[in-house]
Design a protein around this motif. Structure first.
Motif, short mmCIF file in Angstrom:
data_model
loop_
_atom_site.label_atom_id
_atom_site.label_comp_id
_atom_site.label_asym_id
_atom_site.label_seq_id
_atom_site.Cartn_x
_atom_site.Cartn_y
_atom_site.Cartn_z
N ALA A 120 0.84 -1.20 0.00
CA ALA A 120 0.00 0.00 0.00
C ALA A 120 0.87 1.25 0.00
CB ALA A 120 -0.92 0.00 1.21
N HIS A 121 0.65 2.10 -0.95
CA HIS A 121 1.35 3.38 -1.11
C HIS A 121 2.85 3.23 -1.35
CE1 HIS A 121 -2.45 4.97 0.22
NE2 HIS A 121 -2.33 4.34 1.36
N LYS A 122 3.28 2.04 -1.78
CA LYS A 122 4.70 1.81 -2.00
C LYS A 122 5.03 1.40 -3.44
CE LYS A 122 5.28 0.28 2.73
NZ LYS A 122 5.20 -0.90 3.56
N ALA A 123 4.08 0.76 -4.10
CA ALA A 123 4.34 0.28 -5.47
C ALA A 123 3.04 0.36 -6.27
CB ALA A 123 4.88 -1.14 -5.44
N LYS A 124 2.91 1.42 -7.01
CA LYS A 124 1.68 1.70 -7.75
C LYS A 124 1.28 0.56 -8.69
CE LYS A 124 -0.45 5.20 -10.64
NZ LYS A 124 -0.30 6.47 -11.32
N GLU A 125 2.24 -0.02 -9.39
CA GLU A 125 1.94 -1.08 -10.35
C GLU A 125 1.39 -2.33 -9.66
OE1 GLU A 125 5.00 0.40 -10.22
OE2 GLU A 125 4.89 1.71 -11.97
N ILE A 126 1.91 -2.64 -8.50
CA ILE A 126 1.41 -3.79 -7.74
C ILE A 126 -0.02 -3.50 -7.28
CG2 ILE A 126 1.67 -5.11 -5.59
CD1 ILE A 126 4.72 -4.92 -6.03
N GLU A 127 -0.24 -2.30 -6.75
CA GLU A 127 -1.59 -1.93 -6.32
C GLU A 127 -2.58 -2.01 -7.48
OE1 GLU A 127 -1.66 1.25 -2.91
OE2 GLU A 127 -0.23 1.89 -4.44
N GLU A 128 -2.15 -1.54 -8.64
CA GLU A 128 -3.03 -1.57 -9.82
C GLU A 128 -3.38 -2.99 -10.23
OE1 GLU A 128 -0.85 0.78 -12.65
OE2 GLU A 128 -1.59 2.68 -11.80
N SER A 129 -2.43 -3.91 -10.16
CA SER A 129 -2.70 -5.32 -10.49
C SER A 129 -3.72 -5.91 -9.53
CB SER A 129 -1.41 -6.14 -10.45
OG SER A 129 -0.57 -5.80 -11.50
N CYS A 130 -3.59 -5.57 -8.27
CA CYS A 130 -4.54 -6.04 -7.26
C CYS A 130 -5.93 -5.46 -7.52
CB CYS A 130 -4.07 -5.66 -5.85
SG CYS A 130 -2.49 -6.40 -5.42
N ASP A 131 -5.96 -4.19 -7.88
CA ASP A 131 -7.23 -3.52 -8.14
C ASP A 131 -7.95 -4.12 -9.35
OD1 ASP A 131 -6.71 -1.90 -5.97
OD2 ASP A 131 -6.07 -0.17 -7.16
N ILE A 132 -7.19 -4.56 -10.33
CA ILE A 132 -7.79 -5.21 -11.51
C ILE A 132 -8.52 -6.46 -11.09
CG2 ILE A 132 -7.19 -6.50 -13.62
CD1 ILE A 132 -4.99 -4.33 -14.07
N HIS A 133 -7.93 -7.23 -10.19
CA HIS A 133 -8.57 -8.46 -9.70
C HIS A 133 -9.89 -8.15 -9.01
CE1 HIS A 133 -9.16 -12.36 -7.89
NE2 HIS A 133 -9.15 -11.82 -6.69
N VAL A 134 -9.87 -7.19 -8.10
CA VAL A 134 -11.08 -6.83 -7.36
C VAL A 134 -12.14 -6.26 -8.30
CG1 VAL A 134 -12.01 -5.36 -5.53
CG2 VAL A 134 -9.82 -6.52 -5.20
N ALA A 135 -11.73 -5.43 -9.23
CA ALA A 135 -12.67 -4.83 -10.19
C ALA A 135 -13.35 -5.91 -11.04
CB ALA A 135 -11.96 -3.82 -11.07
N ALA A 136 -12.60 -6.92 -11.43
CA ALA A 136 -13.17 -8.01 -12.24
C ALA A 136 -14.22 -8.78 -11.44
CB ALA A 136 -12.07 -8.94 -12.74
N LEU A 137 -13.92 -9.04 -10.18
CA LEU A 137 -14.91 -9.73 -9.33
C LEU A 137 -16.16 -8.87 -9.15
CD1 LEU A 137 -12.70 -11.34 -6.53
CD2 LEU A 137 -13.81 -12.48 -8.46
N GLN A 138 -15.94 -7.58 -8.97
CA GLN A 138 -17.07 -6.66 -8.81
C GLN A 138 -17.93 -6.64 -10.08
OE1 GLN A 138 -16.24 -2.90 -6.94
NE2 GLN A 138 -17.78 -1.88 -8.20
N GLN A 139 -17.30 -6.64 -11.22
CA GLN A 139 -18.04 -6.66 -12.49
C GLN A 139 -18.81 -7.96 -12.66
OE1 GLN A 139 -15.02 -5.84 -15.40
NE2 GLN A 139 -14.99 -3.64 -14.94
N LEU A 140 -18.24 -9.07 -12.20
CA LEU A 140 -18.93 -10.35 -12.26
C LEU A 140 -20.20 -10.31 -11.41
CD1 LEU A 140 -18.85 -13.37 -13.18
CD2 LEU A 140 -17.60 -13.84 -11.05
#
Length: 193
Positions: A120-140
């Protein structure tokens, strides 16, 4: 022909590194796992590792993407194979999937959430990859809620996913599926309003 074999071999080696690193990261955490530990467990050299991934963070992103692929696919299949007729009931099966995981002894939580927390707040690209996972579940979830004629299905799906994430954390901490069952009950109430 030789180039195709070489590419396939490189791709296979890369996939093996990702799977090995995934298991190590899931078991030990991200910060606690150094590149040397990954090299020792995979039997590859640092040079080979850095040839495929420019950094440890690059490897972490690849493992998050791997986790997303297998988890999203498993959850989608679980829901699709259901005999439930009501789309809202199908949306809430994400909780049943999680309950089955926890009850079978998988108490490590969500790989993506674990990474998001550590970085958290240390590696933007890692956070973005995690957010993609959550967003996909939310869309499902949203897709099923929309089919079920739930008004403001986007907002309701977000609330369901927030309950889902909370259930993951609580079940990991309590080593019990009870928080998941309670979260599903709360999600049913939200969906019926």
């Amino acid at each position: 022909m030789e180039k195709k074999i070489d590419k396939a071999s490189k791709s296979q080696k890369r996939d093996e590194m990702i799977k090995s690193a995934y298991n190590i990261f899931y078991k030990n955490g991200f910060h606690a796992t150094g590149v040397d530990a990954i090299v020792d467990c995979t039997g590859i050299s640092k040079r080979t590792l850095y040839k495929h991934f420019t950094s440890k963070e690059g490897l972490i992103i690849a493992t998050i993407n791997y986790y997303h692929q297998i988890t999203y696919g498993a959850i989608s299949d679980y829901i699709e194979k259901s005999t439930l007729d009501q789309p809202v009931d199908r949306a809430l099966m994400i909780f049943d999937y999680l309950t089955a995981l926890v009850d079978s002894g998988n108490l490590d939580g969500c790989f993506a959430m674990n990474a998001r927390t550590e970085y958290a707040h240390k590696a933007k690209e890692i956070e973005e990859s995690c957010d993609i996972h959550v967003a996909a579940l939310q869309q499902l979830v949203e897709r099923y809620l929309t089919e079920g004629k739930i008004s403001d299905s986007k907002s309701v799906a977000m609330q369901v996913i927030m309950l889902f994430e909370g259930a993951i954390l609580r079940s990991k901490g309590t080593e019990s599926s009870l928080p998941i069952k309670l979260a599903k009950s709360a999600a049913k109430i939200i969906c019926s309003q």
